[in-house]
Design a protein around this motif. Structure first.
Motif, PDB file in Angstrom:
ATOM      1  N   THR A  37       0.833  -1.203   0.000  1.00  0.00           N
ATOM      2  CA  THR A  37       0.000   0.000   0.000  1.00  0.00           C
ATOM      3  C   THR A  37       0.869   1.254   0.000  1.00  0.00           C
ATOM      4  N   THR A  38       1.996   1.228   0.667  1.00  0.00           N
ATOM      5  CA  THR A  38       2.917   2.371   0.649  1.00  0.00           C
ATOM      6  C   THR A  38       3.409   2.637  -0.765  1.00  0.00           C
ATOM      7  N   LEU A  39       3.744   1.581  -1.489  1.00  0.00           N
ATOM      8  CA  LEU A  39       4.185   1.744  -2.877  1.00  0.00           C
ATOM      9  C   LEU A  39       3.045   2.296  -3.734  1.00  0.00           C
ATOM     10  N   ALA A  40       1.832   1.778  -3.531  1.00  0.00           N
ATOM     11  CA  ALA A  40       0.669   2.287  -4.273  1.00  0.00           C
ATOM     12  C   ALA A  40       0.437   3.767  -3.959  1.00  0.00           C
ATOM     13  N   ARG A  41       0.602   4.152  -2.709  1.00  0.00           N
ATOM     14  CA  ARG A  41       0.453   5.573  -2.325  1.00  0.00           C
ATOM     15  C   ARG A  41       1.499   6.426  -3.030  1.00  0.00           C
TER      16      ARG A  41
END
Length: 147
Positions: A37-41
């Motif tokens: 999710t951090t990468l997606a953000r």
């Protein structure tokens, strides 16, 4: 590739966003807490989205549209998908006409769907860094790895 902290993961996401085109799929795999999710953000930040980016675990598909982003993006979480037939109801092919998709837990749907995707796996290392490995489909030939 080693990602030393959350900032490095976000920066990589922004770099992926710079390379992203309509029709692209980015598949993010890894255990809970690995940084998907951090990468997606980071990708969404790179596309110009400035607001909070929730995990789409319960919504399954969270769409981001212009003018909030330079390219429409669907952030998808397949974690709660139990049957491949459920995928048809999500309208993913329509999303890819004018936009791109970043998907968490891609192993829940058939491998054939990811043939042209950038498939990223994040693993937590013993020193709490993240090891990123990837398979880049033909659509990413001239765009990955990011240099």
């Amino acid at each position: 590739m080693i990602l030393h902290d959350e900032a490095a993961t976000t920066t990589l996401g922004k770099q992926i966003a710079d390379a992203l085109r309509a029709g692209d799929k980015v598949a993010l795999s890894g255990t809970l807490g690995a940084g998907k999710t951090t990468l997606a953000r980071g990708i969404l930040r790179g596309l110009g989205f400035t607001q909070d980016v929730p995990s789409p675990t319960f919504a399954i598909v969270q769409q981001y549209e212009q003018p909030e982003v330079r390219l429409p993006l669907a952030h998808v979480d397949f974690y709660r998908i139990e049957e491949p037939d459920e995928i048809q109801e999500l309208g993913l092919d329509d999303i890819l006409i004018d936009g791109a998709m970043v998907a968490e837990w891609p192993d829940r749907i058939p491998d054939s769907f990811w043939r042209d995707a950038l498939q990223i796996t994040l693993d937590i290392e013993t020193d709490n860094t993240r090891r990123l490995t990837w398979v880049a489909g033909p659509a990413w030939k001239d765009r990955w790895p990011i240099t």
